[in-house]
Design an enzyme around this catalytic site. Sequence first.
Site, PDB file in Angstrom:
ATOM      1  N   HIS A  82      17.658   7.622  -8.538  1.00  0.00           N
ATOM      2  CA  HIS A  82      16.135   7.441  -8.824  1.00  0.00           C
ATOM      3  C   HIS A  82      15.443   8.562  -9.571  1.00  0.00           C
ATOM      4  O   HIS A  82      15.485   9.929  -9.376  1.00  0.00           O
ATOM      5  CB  HIS A  82      15.201   7.528  -7.148  1.00  0.00           C
ATOM      6  CG  HIS A  82      13.773   7.234  -7.538  1.00  0.00           C
ATOM      7  ND1 HIS A  82      13.281   5.740  -7.494  1.00  0.00           N
ATOM      8  CD2 HIS A  82      12.721   8.084  -7.548  1.00  0.00           C
ATOM      9  CE1 HIS A  82      12.051   6.101  -7.703  1.00  0.00           C
ATOM     10  NE2 HIS A  82      11.584   7.265  -7.791  1.00  0.00           N
ATOM     11  N   ASP A 161       4.037   1.248   1.777  1.00  0.00           N
ATOM     12  CA  ASP A 161       3.774   2.350   0.767  1.00  0.00           C
ATOM     13  C   ASP A 161       3.160   1.405  -0.372  1.00  0.00           C
ATOM     14  O   ASP A 161       2.137   2.240  -1.127  1.00  0.00           O
ATOM     15  CB  ASP A 161       5.341   2.674   0.245  1.00  0.00           C
ATOM     16  CG  ASP A 161       5.199   3.442  -1.060  1.00  0.00           C
ATOM     17  OD1 ASP A 161       4.626   4.446  -1.166  1.00  0.00           O
ATOM     18  OD2 ASP A 161       5.413   2.839  -1.862  1.00  0.00           O
ATOM     19  N   ARG A 168      -4.142   5.100  -2.811  1.00  0.00           N
ATOM     20  CA  ARG A 168      -4.184   6.506  -3.373  1.00  0.00           C
ATOM     21  C   ARG A 168      -4.340   6.493  -4.819  1.00  0.00           C
ATOM     22  O   ARG A 168      -5.298   7.592  -5.087  1.00  0.00           O
ATOM     23  CB  ARG A 168      -2.855   7.336  -3.215  1.00  0.00           C
ATOM     24  CG  ARG A 168      -2.608   7.531  -1.618  1.00  0.00           C
ATOM     25  CD  ARG A 168      -0.934   7.750  -1.326  1.00  0.00           C
ATOM     26  NE  ARG A 168      -0.471   8.762  -2.084  1.00  0.00           N
ATOM     27  CZ  ARG A 168       0.724   8.720  -2.751  1.00  0.00           C
ATOM     28  NH1 ARG A 168       1.588   7.653  -2.450  1.00  0.00           N
ATOM     29  NH2 ARG A 168       1.169   9.765  -3.543  1.00  0.00           N
ATOM     30  N   SER A 183       6.477   8.572  -0.153  1.00  0.00           N
ATOM     31  CA  SER A 183       6.441   7.149  -0.955  1.00  0.00           C
ATOM     32  C   SER A 183       7.775   6.870  -1.567  1.00  0.00           C
ATOM     33  O   SER A 183       8.123   5.722  -1.443  1.00  0.00           O
ATOM     34  CB  SER A 183       5.241   7.413  -2.055  1.00  0.00           C
ATOM     35  OG  SER A 183       5.365   6.354  -2.882  1.00  0.00           O
ATOM     36  N   LYS A 187      11.031   3.963   0.109  1.00  0.00           N
ATOM     37  CA  LYS A 187      11.479   2.899  -0.769  1.00  0.00           C
ATOM     38  C   LYS A 187      13.211   2.922  -1.037  1.00  0.00           C
ATOM     39  O   LYS A 187      13.799   1.858  -0.745  1.00  0.00           O
ATOM     40  CB  LYS A 187      11.061   2.767  -2.290  1.00  0.00           C
ATOM     41  CG  LYS A 187       9.403   2.151  -2.117  1.00  0.00           C
ATOM     42  CD  LYS A 187       8.905   2.332  -3.478  1.00  0.00           C
ATOM     43  CE  LYS A 187       8.449   3.560  -3.841  1.00  0.00           C
ATOM     44  NZ  LYS A 187       7.139   3.901  -4.561  1.00  0.00           N
TER      45      LYS A 187
HETATM   46  N1  URA Z   1       6.087   7.359  -7.496  1.00  0.00           N
HETATM   47  C1  URA Z   1       6.294   6.586  -6.086  1.00  0.00           C
HETATM   48  O1  URA Z   1       6.664   5.740  -5.962  1.00  0.00           O
HETATM   49  N2  URA Z   1       5.308   7.402  -5.385  1.00  0.00           N
HETATM   50  C2  URA Z   1       4.439   8.046  -5.674  1.00  0.00           C
HETATM   51  O2  URA Z   1       3.586   8.481  -4.912  1.00  0.00           O
HETATM   52  C3  URA Z   1       4.480   8.793  -6.915  1.00  0.00           C
HETATM   53  C4  URA Z   1       5.566   8.185  -7.694  1.00  0.00           C
END
Ligand code: URA
Length: 435
Positions: A82, A161, A168, A183, A187
């Site tokens: 990621h 999320d 947010r 966050s 995932k």
């Molecule tokens: N990428 C994400 O998936 N979440 C965040 O809070 C910031 C960047």
Amino acid sequence: MRMYDIIMKKRNGGELSREEIDFFVEGYTRGEIPDYQASALMMAVYFQKMTERETVALTMAMAESGDRLDLTGIKGVKVDKHSTGGVGDKTSLALAPMVASCGVPVAKMSGRGLGHTGGTIDKLESFPGFGTALTTERFMENVNRIGIAIMGQTADLAPADKKLYALRDVTATVDNMSLIASSIMSKKLAAGADAIVLDVKTGSGAFMKREEDARALAEEMVKIGNSAGRKTLAVISDMDQPLGRTVGNALEVREAIDTLMDRGPEDFTRLCLTLGSRMLMAGGRASEPEEAEELLREALKSGRALKKLAELVEAQGGDSRAVYEPDRLPAAKILLPVPAPRDGYISRIQCDEVGICSLVLGGGRQTKDSRIDLSVGLVLCRKVGDPVKAGEPLAMIHANEEGKAREARSRYLAACAIGDGPCACAPLIKAVIGA
Ligand code: URA
């Protein structure tokens, strides 16, 4: 339990329990806790911060808020990667086939572009016919058969999320380390891989502008991943100028293909080798970075990695001829050079501005639902530290509309600084955390 008490406890600097965090995440996902209370809690977290225990609890609660992929049907150690997002960051396009061609299965869920940053799913759609909305069964079947599959995030993966991120985004509570870490990791954990290699970007094109913030984020995410039983490590890499020489979907695919043909730009190739060697080690294919790198170099030289990309494209319904004949990829009609205003050396390329140039050309989304033009973008002719003479191109703009091309040209000019003498380029790989 009452949401009011949870907000007040955090506002006053208390540590929330796992039960309190679960109560909030479950209630908010079901729509029982209103946005105004969730916003108040996010703002309290922003100012009071979260302890490591709270961050892990929030991550787990969000990871468990929807579907979780069960990858146990795939043989071998599944390794995911990621990136926290950047400009010209086409890494997964080359890295995933490189790693898969060395025998480590890559079952990857990717996202679309966000703000000034691009996304793997959009880039892959440059291959005519390429489908990213796979069923879980087809996803697993492809990984078992050819060792690689890349799909878009399913709607029900970590839905808490998804909702919280959108909140947010509009309440000035994005840039809190614990909230970002939970966050991203929620995932990744829901996506089911055994091991996770994170590419945490830092610099003017990254989310974390300062290296110490990138390091803190990396350390936090590595701790969360490991405590959830996934082997996790993070590479901190430079995003103070675009990665490689291309920015824009199909242009980046071309550069990834060049890299898989072992003639890619030095910085991009180096990043793929560094991340790839860590993925091979996490997958048990090598025990030392040098040994892993040798395997990856061989995969590039022999054409095995390029062939793996063709197999991926074919298996997901795309036109794999474009891998060997990139002229089949979308191409823009207008090529406009950005001439250097003076002699000198490139001292800075404001990276997020370059991402915005691509956005202006139509290569990214202005709103959630905009259609993107896969053919447009920029090719950088000079990078930081390079000499240039007045009138020589700093970059080539690839566009389909004259007005947008001119706007991107002036933005690009404003984003570049030219100094009198040579200057050093920041190192690409800054640290490896959790190795
Ligand atoms: N990428 C994400 O998936 N979440 C965040 O809070 C910031 C960047």
